[in-house]
Write a protein that holds these residues in place. Structure first.
Motif, mmCIF file in Angstrom:
data_model
loop_
_atom_site.group_PDB
_atom_site.id
_atom_site.type_symbol
_atom_site.label_atom_id
_atom_site.label_comp_id
_atom_site.label_asym_id
_atom_site.label_seq_id
_atom_site.Cartn_x
_atom_site.Cartn_y
_atom_site.Cartn_z
ATOM 1 N N GLY A 111 -22.101 -19.086 -42.715
ATOM 2 C CA GLY A 111 -21.413 -17.664 -42.876
ATOM 3 C C GLY A 111 -19.636 -17.947 -43.302
ATOM 4 O O GLY A 111 -19.163 -17.112 -43.968
ATOM 5 N N SER A 112 -19.283 -18.794 -42.601
ATOM 6 C CA SER A 112 -17.867 -19.191 -42.836
ATOM 7 C C SER A 112 -17.789 -19.715 -44.408
ATOM 8 O O SER A 112 -16.738 -19.316 -44.898
ATOM 9 C CB SER A 112 -17.433 -20.349 -41.839
ATOM 10 N N GLN A 113 -18.678 -20.438 -44.771
ATOM 11 C CA GLN A 113 -18.551 -20.794 -46.222
ATOM 12 C C GLN A 113 -18.549 -19.575 -47.166
ATOM 13 O O GLN A 113 -17.863 -19.566 -48.281
ATOM 14 C CB GLN A 113 -19.651 -21.645 -46.542
ATOM 15 N N LEU A 114 -19.583 -18.536 -46.789
ATOM 16 C CA LEU A 114 -19.711 -17.412 -47.648
ATOM 17 C C LEU A 114 -18.399 -16.494 -47.668
ATOM 18 O O LEU A 114 -17.998 -16.071 -48.731
ATOM 19 C CB LEU A 114 -20.824 -16.565 -47.341
ATOM 20 N N VAL A 115 -17.871 -16.327 -46.428
ATOM 21 C CA VAL A 115 -16.738 -15.457 -46.645
ATOM 22 C C VAL A 115 -15.474 -16.065 -47.136
ATOM 23 O O VAL A 115 -14.531 -15.263 -47.628
ATOM 24 C CB VAL A 115 -16.162 -14.935 -45.148
ATOM 25 N N ALA A 116 -15.295 -17.312 -47.266
ATOM 26 C CA ALA A 116 -14.123 -18.088 -47.856
ATOM 27 C C ALA A 116 -14.511 -18.118 -49.437
ATOM 28 O O ALA A 116 -13.588 -17.877 -50.113
ATOM 29 C CB ALA A 116 -14.196 -19.619 -47.445
ATOM 30 N N ALA A 117 -15.660 -17.864 -49.822
ATOM 31 C CA ALA A 117 -15.990 -17.924 -51.300
ATOM 32 C C ALA A 117 -15.631 -16.707 -51.725
ATOM 33 O O ALA A 117 -15.408 -16.572 -52.926
ATOM 34 C CB ALA A 117 -17.577 -18.103 -51.480
ATOM 35 N N LEU A 118 -15.703 -15.661 -50.936
ATOM 36 C CA LEU A 118 -15.186 -14.263 -51.338
ATOM 37 C C LEU A 118 -13.861 -14.241 -51.986
ATOM 38 O O LEU A 118 -13.582 -13.550 -52.886
ATOM 39 C CB LEU A 118 -15.480 -13.284 -50.227
ATOM 40 N N LEU A 119 -13.180 -15.120 -51.506
ATOM 41 C CA LEU A 119 -11.562 -15.043 -52.009
ATOM 42 C C LEU A 119 -11.575 -15.471 -53.673
ATOM 43 O O LEU A 119 -10.779 -15.064 -54.222
ATOM 44 C CB LEU A 119 -10.696 -16.186 -51.316
ATOM 45 N N ASP A 120 -12.833 -16.452 -53.790
ATOM 46 C CA ASP A 120 -12.819 -16.727 -55.356
ATOM 47 C C ASP A 120 -11.400 -17.196 -55.858
ATOM 48 O O ASP A 120 -11.056 -16.899 -57.034
ATOM 49 C CB ASP A 120 -13.334 -15.448 -56.316
ATOM 50 N N ALA A 121 -10.753 -18.114 -55.234
ATOM 51 C CA ALA A 121 -9.627 -18.707 -55.473
ATOM 52 C C ALA A 121 -9.711 -19.614 -56.715
ATOM 53 O O ALA A 121 -10.584 -20.508 -56.981
ATOM 54 C CB ALA A 121 -8.815 -19.490 -54.719
ATOM 55 N N GLN A 122 -8.645 -19.259 -57.715
ATOM 56 C CA GLN A 122 -8.763 -20.017 -58.877
ATOM 57 C C GLN A 122 -7.726 -21.037 -59.285
ATOM 58 O O GLN A 122 -6.915 -21.191 -58.582
ATOM 59 C CB GLN A 122 -8.779 -19.169 -60.184
ATOM 60 N N PRO A 123 -8.171 -22.224 -59.893
ATOM 61 C CA PRO A 123 -7.245 -23.254 -60.121
ATOM 62 C C PRO A 123 -5.771 -22.813 -60.673
ATOM 63 O O PRO A 123 -5.869 -21.854 -61.637
ATOM 64 C CB PRO A 123 -7.614 -24.261 -61.347
ATOM 65 N N GLY A 124 -4.623 -23.391 -60.071
ATOM 66 C CA GLY A 124 -3.374 -22.544 -60.574
ATOM 67 C C GLY A 124 -2.763 -21.674 -59.887
ATOM 68 O O GLY A 124 -1.558 -21.167 -60.251
ATOM 69 N N GLN A 178 -9.524 -26.762 -56.871
ATOM 70 C CA GLN A 178 -9.633 -27.936 -57.502
ATOM 71 C C GLN A 178 -8.553 -28.537 -57.390
ATOM 72 O O GLN A 178 -7.935 -29.504 -58.163
ATOM 73 C CB GLN A 178 -10.095 -27.790 -58.986
ATOM 74 N N ASN A 179 -7.837 -28.445 -56.191
ATOM 75 C CA ASN A 179 -6.711 -29.165 -55.868
ATOM 76 C C ASN A 179 -5.524 -28.653 -56.787
ATOM 77 O O ASN A 179 -4.310 -29.140 -57.050
ATOM 78 C CB ASN A 179 -6.480 -30.534 -55.682
ATOM 79 N N LYS A 180 -5.429 -27.455 -57.515
ATOM 80 C CA LYS A 180 -4.417 -27.170 -58.503
ATOM 81 C C LYS A 180 -3.985 -25.770 -57.982
ATOM 82 O O LYS A 180 -4.620 -24.865 -57.881
ATOM 83 C CB LYS A 180 -5.134 -27.032 -59.973
ATOM 84 N N GLY A 181 -2.623 -25.595 -58.136
ATOM 85 C CA GLY A 181 -2.187 -24.419 -57.790
ATOM 86 C C GLY A 181 -1.551 -24.684 -56.357
ATOM 87 O O GLY A 181 -1.465 -25.848 -55.974
ATOM 88 N N ARG A 182 -1.020 -23.650 -55.541
ATOM 89 C CA ARG A 182 -0.148 -23.872 -54.266
ATOM 90 C C ARG A 182 -1.158 -23.031 -53.333
ATOM 91 O O ARG A 182 -1.149 -21.762 -53.562
ATOM 92 C CB ARG A 182 0.969 -23.125 -54.401
ATOM 93 N N LEU A 183 -1.428 -23.753 -52.382
ATOM 94 C CA LEU A 183 -2.127 -23.001 -51.099
ATOM 95 C C LEU A 183 -1.444 -23.190 -49.967
ATOM 96 O O LEU A 183 -1.091 -24.166 -49.429
ATOM 97 C CB LEU A 183 -3.523 -23.838 -50.994
ATOM 98 N N TYR A 184 -1.421 -22.247 -49.206
ATOM 99 C CA TYR A 184 -0.606 -22.183 -47.855
ATOM 100 C C TYR A 184 -1.417 -21.748 -46.620
ATOM 101 O O TYR A 184 -2.019 -20.829 -46.874
ATOM 102 C CB TYR A 184 0.652 -21.192 -47.949
#
Length: 519
Positions: A287-300, A322-328
């Protein structure tokens, strides 16, 4: 607070119990109930067989476990620590400290003993309202000792334990009465082990008795162990990773919803799972995997995990990017954020930064203010009652609602402070949602998540946020993703609600919102 049972009665009860499970050394009437936990021989233990769960009986363990005299005493030790000295503290935390302390005293536990001790303790927690109800009917105190003994007798059904139970109930009149308990006559709330503070909300979420019963029964079942394949480190797909875990002798399957999930139906030492110590797989409920997937964050992109804690969802988001972009990773507790640092290192996360934010919602946060409307996506993992996690934290039904539950022998269902705590939590959730919304730029995505099933923490919060069309709430709309792995069915298709009964996950709620483009 004085103990509710005298020392002499405690010794008598212990001697009855220990003598009937064939302890190898004879016990005298002066034996204390709480000796140091010691290694035991096979002759001093018996097996409890696998049984099913029913609301008319106790909520029983699902796997056979070995029970010994010293493990029963240890279970009483741990529950007494919570009951008398650390009320409100999660039992898992007390158990970890207890095992560590025993180990420092050169007392050896093997993994099976640790699992058995944990199963006894959590089994009591899963059945405590029913146990307490019957103890009170018999005029007995709801002490840890009585709860543990009653639970052991209740779950010992068949096999090697049959003779034990027969002899035990012959020797102890109250246990004989306890075994004859008619749980069908108990009210539904007691049978479903639900505290007062959560009962109205769960009835709103599940208005029919059949649906409510189904959902809460599943919250009484122990959870599986779910893993997420870490695509930052894994050079092969989930199928190949699953094959490697199965080849190592583990009974594992692919999760039905998450494309990166692997499920082990039995608890195992985490360090024995292939790839886990190397960060190739990470423990994370499906369930935690699924709700995180909802964000659909993209590289950069610029992304925030708001209320990140130790960063379980941060790891999943970093993999999306993919470790690309800024994540806080943002949280009010800097120590919790720091505890996530080694997790990021092990998982190969290189684009995540940790930032402590203002805990006082009446004050502005300078860091957030400087970054207003600069984030592409923000996940709000709001603090909540944790109803959806009850299957892995069964004592939270009581510990979340009250600092000193069951103090003085009163019924926790009558004295819990959960109603007041929930009232205090709701405005905090709304403040957090609004503060996080300020970070999102036009066209950006905001995902609001809780591990609760109570509508007041979920749908009601989103409705309140959207009806205020001014300031940080201006220009927002629900944005249900198309072709997501799990259908959005709650709220007439507007929200995602995951449950153990329907999806086999922990309970989660999620709403996806989009900030309209500004002209």
């Amino acid at each position: 607070m004085p103990r509710l049972a005298s020392f002499q009665s405690k010794v008598k009860s212990a001697c009855y119990l220990l003598s009937l499970i064939h302890v190898s050394s004879a016990l005298s009437t002066t034996t204390t109930l709480k000796p140091r936990l010691r290694r035991h021989s096979p002759s001093s233990s018996f097996a409890l067989n696998s049984v099913s769960t029913s609301t008319s009986k106790f909520n029983l363990i699902t796997n056979p476990i070995e029970i010994s005299s010293s493990l029963i005493n240890s279970a009483i030790d741990v529950l007494e620590e919570q009951y008398f000295r650390r009320p409100g503290t999660p039992i898992d935390s007390i158990l970890r400290k207890y095992i560590k302390q025993q180990s420092s005293d050169e007392v050896s536990y093997d993994s099976d003993e640790k699992d058995s001790l944990r199963e006894i303790i959590l089994g009591v927690a899963r059945s405590q309202y029913k146990i307490d109800g019957k103890l009170k009917q018999l005029g007995l105190d709801c002490t840890p000792e009585n709860r543990v003994v009653a639970h052991v007798v209740a779950i010992a059904q068949g096999g090697d334990s049959r003779e034990l139970v027969r002899n035990l109930i012959k020797s102890n009149e109250w246990l004989q009465e306890f075994r004859r308990a008619d749980y069908d006559s108990m009210d539904l709330q007691t049978k479903l082990e639900c505290p007062n503070w959560a009962w109205p909300g769960l009835n709103e979420a599940y208005p029919t008795e059949d649906e409510l019963t189904l959902q809460l029964e599943k919250l009484l079942q122990p959870p599986p162990l779910d893993l997420r394949v870490n695509t930052l480190k894994c050079k092969v797909g989930r199928d190949e990773t699953l094959d490697a875990i199965q080849s190592a002798g583990f009974n594992a399957i692919a999760t039905p919803w998450s494309p990166l999930g692997i499920r082990l139906n039995k608890r195992v030492p985490l360090g024995t799972i292939p790839g886990l110590l190397d960060g190739i797989v990470e423990p994370q409920d499906e369930g935690s995997q699924l709700v995180a997937a909802l964000l659909d964050a993209q590289p950069g992109e610029t992304v925030a995990d708001y209320c990140a804690g130790t960063g379980g969802k941060t790891l999943a988001i970093a993999a999306q990017m993919q470790n690309k972009g800024r994540l806080y990773s943002l949280d009010v507790d800097g120590d919790r954020l720091e505890r996530g640092r080694p997790r990021c290192a092990k998982a190969g996360v290189s684009n995540a930064q940790r930032q402590t934010v203002q805990a006082d919602m009446s004050r502005k946060d300078k860091w957030c203010k400087r970054r207003k409307r600069t984030f592409d996506r923000v996940l709000v993992d709001a603090p909540c009652s944790g109803v959806g996690s009850w299957r892995r934290k069964p004592d939270a039904r009581r510990t979340w609602g009250s600092v000193g539950y069951n103090a003085g022998g009163d019924d926790a269902m009558d004295v819990d402070e959960g109603v007041d705590r929930l009232k205090e939590l709701l405005p905090l959730q709304q403040h957090i949602l609004r503060r996080a919304a300020r970070l999102v730029k036009s066209g950006g995505r905001l995902v609001y998540v809780t591990c609760s099933l109570l509508p007041e923490e979920n749908e009601h919060q989103i409705e309140e946020f959207l009806k205020c069309d001014e300031g940080e709430a201006s220009g927002w709309r629900l944005d249900v993703p198309q072709n997501f792995a799990v259908p959005f069915e709650a709220g007439n298709g507007r929200y995602l609600r995951l449950t153990p009964a329907q999806h086999g996950t922990d309970g989660f709620f999620a709403a996806v919102l989009r900030k309209d483009e500004q002209d």
